[in-house]
Design an enzyme around this catalytic site. Sequence first.
Site, short mmCIF file in Angstrom:
data_model
loop_
_atom_site.label_atom_id
_atom_site.label_comp_id
_atom_site.label_asym_id
_atom_site.label_seq_id
_atom_site.Cartn_x
_atom_site.Cartn_y
_atom_site.Cartn_z
N HIS A 1 -40.49 46.86 20.83
CA HIS A 1 -39.83 47.93 20.08
C HIS A 1 -38.90 48.70 21.02
O HIS A 1 -39.15 48.76 22.23
CB HIS A 1 -40.87 48.89 19.48
CG HIS A 1 -41.63 48.30 18.34
ND1 HIS A 1 -42.49 49.03 17.55
CD2 HIS A 1 -41.65 47.03 17.84
CE1 HIS A 1 -43.01 48.24 16.62
NE2 HIS A 1 -42.52 47.02 16.78
N GLU B 1 -38.49 51.81 21.67
CA GLU B 1 -39.11 52.88 22.47
C GLU B 1 -39.86 52.32 23.67
O GLU B 1 -39.76 52.85 24.78
CB GLU B 1 -40.10 53.70 21.62
CG GLU B 1 -39.52 54.35 20.39
CD GLU B 1 -39.67 53.49 19.13
OE1 GLU B 1 -39.39 52.27 19.19
OE2 GLU B 1 -40.06 54.04 18.10
N CYS C 1 -43.47 54.15 15.53
CA CYS C 1 -44.71 53.65 14.91
C CYS C 1 -45.90 54.14 15.73
O CYS C 1 -45.72 54.78 16.77
CB CYS C 1 -44.67 52.12 14.88
SG CYS C 1 -44.84 51.35 16.49
N CYS D 1 -45.85 52.86 19.41
CA CYS D 1 -44.90 53.57 20.26
C CYS D 1 -45.32 55.02 20.50
O CYS D 1 -45.10 55.56 21.58
CB CYS D 1 -43.50 53.49 19.67
SG CYS D 1 -42.84 51.80 19.74
ZN LIG Z 1 -42.81 51.05 17.58
#
Ligand SMILES: [Zn+2]
Length: 156
Positions: free
Chosen positions: A56, A58, A87, A90
Amino acid sequence: MFFSKKDHYFMEIALNEAVVAFHKDEVPIGAAITFENIVIAKTHNLTETLNNTIAHAEILAIVLANKYFNKKYYIKKCTLYVTLEPCIMCAGALFWSQIGKVVCGANNSSKRGFSYYGIKLHPKTEFVSGIMKNECKSLIQKFFLKKRIKHKKLNQ
Ligand SMILES: [Zn+2]
């Protein structure tokens, strides 16, 4: 909520990263990390490209920032700009990083955002949300619309 010109400027950089992801057929989420008003990391979601479910934006940005300083402590003085609410994975990574501030664009309305679960970032992390939310959200909507059209064509 009032956002400064500076926040707009850096969110624009994160959004440009999301556009790059869009053109790679990745879910278009972009991130940038700043330190003393300088961008030290900018990246985007790369789960397809890297064939890595945790790639992801992040997570990749935290890794880049840690590498930049070569001391993970400095990230406490950084700000993350991210186009979509993180999410829970993260949010956990951000918690452990103890990043100074998180500025996010669109809320995650699909129950994938961390705030839905009542999860909090690190107590020392300032969190603000909603900057350029329409631009951030419409790019994601455009992506899923494109996916649906493609899927429909394949099934015709
Ligand atoms: Zn994430």
